[in-house]
Design an enzyme around this catalytic site. Structure first.
Site, PDB file in Angstrom:
ATOM      1  N   SER A 223      20.733  -0.529 -15.118  1.00  0.00           N
ATOM      2  CA  SER A 223      20.986   0.766 -15.730  1.00  0.00           C
ATOM      3  C   SER A 223      21.698   1.661 -14.733  1.00  0.00           C
ATOM      4  CB  SER A 223      19.665   1.411 -16.156  1.00  0.00           C
ATOM      5  OG  SER A 223      19.839   2.779 -16.485  1.00  0.00           O
ATOM      6  N   TYR A 236      11.160   4.195 -14.427  1.00  0.00           N
ATOM      7  CA  TYR A 236      12.254   3.378 -14.958  1.00  0.00           C
ATOM      8  C   TYR A 236      13.307   3.111 -13.878  1.00  0.00           C
ATOM      9  CZ  TYR A 236      16.194   2.111 -18.001  1.00  0.00           C
ATOM     10  OH  TYR A 236      17.254   1.478 -18.604  1.00  0.00           O
TER      11      TYR A 236
END
Length: 390
Positions: A223, A236
């Site tokens: 990501s 995350y």
């Protein structure tokens, strides 16, 4: 004016152009997927070179033409794709989002797709059965379940046999609830690491023997948050950063086996990873109930409830068009010279460049403006109010 070349240099230009034209036609025939790239980046320099010959003379024209050919050859060396053939690819997290779209996309191109799903009877799996070809196989695959990972390996190895598995795309991932790092329960950190990092490592290790047979590809869907620090994404981001570093190390270590490894850092895309409103309510309620009294007092319940408003606005800043991510994944799987890092999506590369090449104070200021929120914790609002009254 003579129609035929009148000097040895002009004959040389004509001969090189003809040879170049024949090469272009052969490449187009061999690489239909890259037809547009080949036509643009091969024909354009040739036309430019001929134009320069006509306007600037044979000498200057030949120099420009050769320079154009060199640049286009370097570009196409990166863009050139291998044929799909009967290449088999495993994709984890194919129930929804990027994994689901990628399974459909690769199936439409002729890949033998093994789509790992968290629920083989769920709506995502049913849609793949309905819309994809008979080449696609569904696998019940919770990547945090070692037994399911091993069972998936046995099923895949039985089907691919001696040819091996061409690609593994570690796509499965969870977001958790975006909130200040201090507020997140340890359970959220552990869940993100279990799915986003340890699960991907487990799948990679189990399936590497099949990748060695084919000298294939390992693609890890990280990501943008795995390459840069972003407020409210501590759990995350940490798990995706671990996955990105794992990808870099594996890229170096597996090169001796002929296996190429890539990490993909997409920016914001609408994949459904943020969850539903009901899930948010449950998570925020659990978060509030488990906070220490002092922390809850400092932040205030209105700030904590405001997290749901932040979650509701996430999709508005995300693109619904997943094609940049799908193209990056395809290139990572088929390119003769794949990149080690892909940054598809709006702003992904820009944010990474600012973080890497600008002073940290500038990056922090930039992010604070880009991701600013109107709400402040109760203790800070009180402090500001007292300062104004002095």
């Amino acid at each position: 004016m003579d129609a035929l070349p009148s000097s040895p240099l002009e004959w040389l230009c004509t001969g090189v152009t003809l040879l170049f034209g024949v090469t272009v036609l052969c490449m187009v025939k061999r690489s239909p997927v890259e037809k547009a790239d080949v036509l643009v980046w091969r024909v354009l320099p040739a036309l430019l070179g001929l134009l320069c010959v006509a306007t600037l003379g044979a000498g200057v024209g030949l120099v420009v033409f050769c320079a154009g050919c060199l640049i286009s050859s370097m570009y196409l060396g990166v863009r050139a794709l291998l044929p799909v053939g009967d290449k088999a690819v495993l994709i984890t997290g194919s129930d929804t989002g990027i994994g689901h779209a990628l399974a459909k996309y690769l199936d439409s191109l002729g890949f033998v797709v093994f789509a790992g799903v968290l629920n083989e009877n769920g709506p995502g799996a049913e849609e793949l059965r309905r819309t994809c070809s008979q080449r696609l196989s569904l696998l019940q695959l919770d990547i945090t379940n070692a037994t399911q990972v091993k069972e998936a390996y046995l099923k895949v190895s039985e089907k691919v046999q001696n040819t091996g598995l061409w690609g593994v795309v570690n796509n499965a991932g969870i977001l958790g609830i975006p909130a200040d790092a201090e507020l997140l329960p340890m359970r959220t950190y552990r869940q993100c690491m279990e799915v986003n990092f340890f699960g991907a490592v487990e799948v990679s290790k189990i399936f590497l023997p099949l990748l060695r047979k084919s000298r294939g590809r390992l693609v890890n869907m990280s990501s943008m948050a795995g390459g840069i620090p972003l407020p409210r994404y501590a759990a995350y981001s940490a798990s995706k950063a671990a996955l990105s570093m794992f990808s870099g190390v594996m890229r170096q270590e597996l090169s001796k086996w002929g296996i190429k490894v890539a990490a993909i850092h997409p920016s914001g895309f609408r994949t459904g990873i943020e969850g539903t409103s009901d899930q948010w309510d449950k998570q925020i309620k659990e978060l509030m109930e488990n906070l220490p009294a002092a922390t809850r007092q400092d932040y205030g319940e209105d700030y904590l409830l405001g997290l749901k408003s932040y979650l509701l606005h996430i999709p508005a800043y995300c693109s619904a068009d997943l094609s940049p991510v799908l193209s990056a994944a395809l290139h990572a799987l088929l390119a003769k010279k794949p990149h080690g890092l892909y940054t598809p999506g709006k702003g992904a590369y820009m944010y990474l460049c600012i973080f890497c090449y600008f002073p940290l104070w500038f990056y922090d200021f930039f992010i604070s403006k880009m991701m600013s929120t109107e709400s402040l914790p109760r203790a800070l609002r009180t402090s500001e109010a007292e300062s104004k009254n002095l």
